[in-house]
Design a protein around this motif. Structure first.
Motif, short mmCIF file in Angstrom:
data_model
loop_
_atom_site.label_atom_id
_atom_site.label_comp_id
_atom_site.label_asym_id
_atom_site.label_seq_id
_atom_site.Cartn_x
_atom_site.Cartn_y
_atom_site.Cartn_z
N ALA A 191 0.82 -1.26 -0.06
CA ALA A 191 -0.04 -0.07 0.10
C ALA A 191 0.96 1.29 0.08
O ALA A 191 0.41 2.26 0.23
N GLN A 192 2.20 1.26 -0.11
CA GLN A 192 3.07 2.34 0.07
C GLN A 192 2.76 3.69 -1.17
O GLN A 192 2.99 4.44 -0.91
N GLY A 193 2.50 2.79 -2.28
CA GLY A 193 2.26 3.87 -3.34
C GLY A 193 0.76 4.45 -3.15
O GLY A 193 0.53 5.44 -4.24
N GLU A 194 -0.12 3.93 -2.38
CA GLU A 194 -1.47 4.56 -2.42
C GLU A 194 -1.42 5.72 -1.32
O GLU A 194 -0.66 5.84 -0.61
N ARG A 195 -2.87 6.30 -1.38
CA ARG A 195 -3.02 7.20 -0.47
C ARG A 195 -2.90 6.84 1.06
O ARG A 195 -3.54 5.75 1.21
N TRP A 196 -2.30 7.46 2.05
CA TRP A 196 -2.22 6.99 3.34
C TRP A 196 -3.53 7.19 4.28
O TRP A 196 -4.03 7.97 3.84
N LEU A 197 -3.84 6.22 5.02
CA LEU A 197 -4.85 6.03 5.70
C LEU A 197 -4.72 7.31 6.67
O LEU A 197 -5.97 7.96 7.07
N SER A 198 -3.46 7.70 7.21
CA SER A 198 -3.41 8.72 8.29
C SER A 198 -3.71 10.00 7.52
O SER A 198 -4.47 11.01 8.29
N VAL A 199 -3.62 10.14 6.31
CA VAL A 199 -3.80 11.30 5.75
C VAL A 199 -5.26 11.54 5.15
O VAL A 199 -5.99 12.63 5.41
N THR A 200 -5.83 10.39 4.59
CA THR A 200 -7.31 10.43 4.28
C THR A 200 -8.15 10.46 5.74
O THR A 200 -9.32 11.33 5.51
N THR A 201 -7.76 10.18 6.67
CA THR A 201 -8.55 10.22 7.64
C THR A 201 -8.59 11.58 8.35
O THR A 201 -9.62 12.26 8.58
N ASN A 202 -7.32 12.43 8.08
CA ASN A 202 -7.35 13.95 8.43
C ASN A 202 -8.30 14.77 7.35
O ASN A 202 -8.96 15.69 7.87
N PHE A 203 -8.07 14.32 6.15
CA PHE A 203 -8.87 15.00 5.02
C PHE A 203 -10.36 14.98 5.48
O PHE A 203 -11.35 15.68 5.21
N ARG A 204 -10.78 13.65 5.82
CA ARG A 204 -12.29 13.54 6.18
C ARG A 204 -12.62 14.42 7.34
O ARG A 204 -13.86 14.80 7.47
N ALA A 205 -11.74 14.27 8.36
CA ALA A 205 -12.22 14.98 9.53
C ALA A 205 -12.43 16.44 9.32
O ALA A 205 -13.43 17.06 9.94
N ILE A 206 -11.41 16.95 8.32
CA ILE A 206 -11.71 18.43 8.06
C ILE A 206 -13.13 18.60 7.46
O ILE A 206 -13.77 19.69 7.53
N GLU A 207 -13.23 17.87 6.31
CA GLU A 207 -14.70 17.96 5.72
C GLU A 207 -15.72 18.03 6.37
O GLU A 207 -16.92 18.54 6.42
N LYS A 208 -15.98 17.18 7.69
CA LYS A 208 -16.94 16.96 8.52
C LYS A 208 -16.89 17.97 9.56
O LYS A 208 -18.01 18.58 9.82
N ALA A 209 -15.67 18.39 10.04
CA ALA A 209 -15.56 19.48 11.19
C ALA A 209 -15.78 20.91 10.85
O ALA A 209 -16.27 21.58 11.64
#
Length: 359
Positions: free
Chosen positions: A319-337
């Motif tokens: 999964a190293q070349g894919e989008r990181w879970l840690s980053v997508t989690t932050n993106f989603r938190a920003i969109e919701k909050a």
């Protein structure tokens, strides 16, 4: 709309060689029969009896700036403000600290120059050197085209951030209008995690130790009236300020009900005033609830997107070349909050304005 990452680290090659030359924490070495290099930066990692392998694997993503650009492109990040990762230069002897700081800061400046407009930096300070040397490096950093401030840990000169001797440092940073990126490293004493703490990997020190370290350090700055003396001092707090957004009201109430503090006749600024006018918070908190608290105390116009790259990568190698879970989690938190009218600010425009990116 630009996306700007203000919390992203680099170990430039010279710093990697410095760590390879050391025999005590922090260091980089191999532990046979494993032939991979491992980075050991925390005292708790320096034990063969821990529940995790000693340190963490360190690959080219830690020091190769082209890997940083690849990461940015994968996640749609336009600009990164890179900084030396902990433990910075705190461990250096006074005799070599200034020269090493200059060399490493110059190396990082050159890395930024390879990708003009995409990379800026927070510089590292020689905090074990003399105060005149520290101040000289602060003033020099202000002249470098790609530097926008400094990164610091919570130990300061060795006695914490409420140390009166740091006033010369705060003054120089305020006068040169450089932001301090305050980042934890030392955590809490291992005893607080109990006799089984070592069985839980890095979870307790990283999830709880780091945020509490930041909270205590900033509270000491508030109590010692740093921002009463330096009213324009700007500090960006890692990990959304630890637990400070949640505990700010309790801190202010305890101050107002403390007979000793309230007996002092010196005027003081409230915790709320400082949070609204001097504190910036990154968005590296991984949750809607955490971001709502951060936004409530400091305002959405003072929240800045970050990733903490190269830390928290995917565990699966494929999964190293894919989008990181840690980053997508932050993106989603920003969109919701964050309200739709403020999302573009948090993702990038706030950083462009507050750190003068593009100038």
């Amino acid at each position: 709309m630009p996306i700007v990452d203000v919390h992203t680290h680099i170990y430039p090659p010279q710093y990697v060689e410095l760590l390879r030359s050391r025999a005590t924490v922090p260091y980089i070495r191999e532990f046979p029969p494993d032939t991979s290099s491992r980075l050991v930066i925390l005292p708790g990692e320096d034990s063969k009896d821990a529940s995790t392998s000693r340190g963490r694997p360190i690959g080219p993503e830690y020091s190769d700036i082209s890997k940083k650009i690849e990461f940015m492109d994968t996640h749609g990040i336009d600009i990164s403000v890179i900084s030396l990762a902990n433990p910075w230069l705190d461990f250096l002897p006074a005799s070599t600290a200034l020269q090493t700081a200059r060399e490493i800061n110059d190396d990082v400046e050159k890395l930024c120059g390879q990708y003009p407009g995409r990379l800026y930096a927070f510089g590292a300070l020689p905090l074990s050197a003399s105060l005149p040397d520290i101040v000289d490096e602060i003033k020099r950093l202000a002249t470098l085209p790609y530097h926008r401030g400094v990164i610091m840990g919570t130990s300061g000169l060795g006695d914490g951030l409420d140390d009166p001797k740091l006033d010369e440092v705060w003054k120089a940073l305020e006068e040169t209008e450089q932001t301090i990126f305050l980042h934890p490293h030392y955590g809490l004493p291992n005893e607080v995690y109990g006799p089984r703490g070592g069985e839980y990997g890095h979870v307790l020190p990283l999830a709880l130790g780091f945020p509490m370290e930041t909270t205590i350090a900033v509270s000491r700055m508030i109590l010692s009236r740093v921002w009463d003396r330096f009213t324009k001092l700007s500090v960006l707090l890692a990990h959304s300020g630890g637990t400070l957004p949640f505990l700010a009201g309790r801190l202010e109430s305890c101050i107002l009900h403390d007979a000793h503090l309230m007996s002092l006749t010196i005027p003081r600024r409230s915790v709320w005033d400082i949070l609204k006018n001097n504190i910036l918070l990154d968005a590296v908190v991984y949750s809607e609830a955490g971001l709502r608290a951060a936004t409530t105390v400091s305002g959405a116009d003072r929240i800045l997107f970050g990733t903490d790259n190269p830390f928290f990568p995917p565990l699966e190698q494929e999964a190293q070349g894919e989008r990181w879970l840690s980053v997508t989690t932050n993106f989603r938190a920003i969109e919701k909050a964050i309200g739709s009218e403020d999302v573009e600010g948090v993702l990038g425009l706030n950083a462009v304005r507050l750190l003068r990116l593009g100038n």
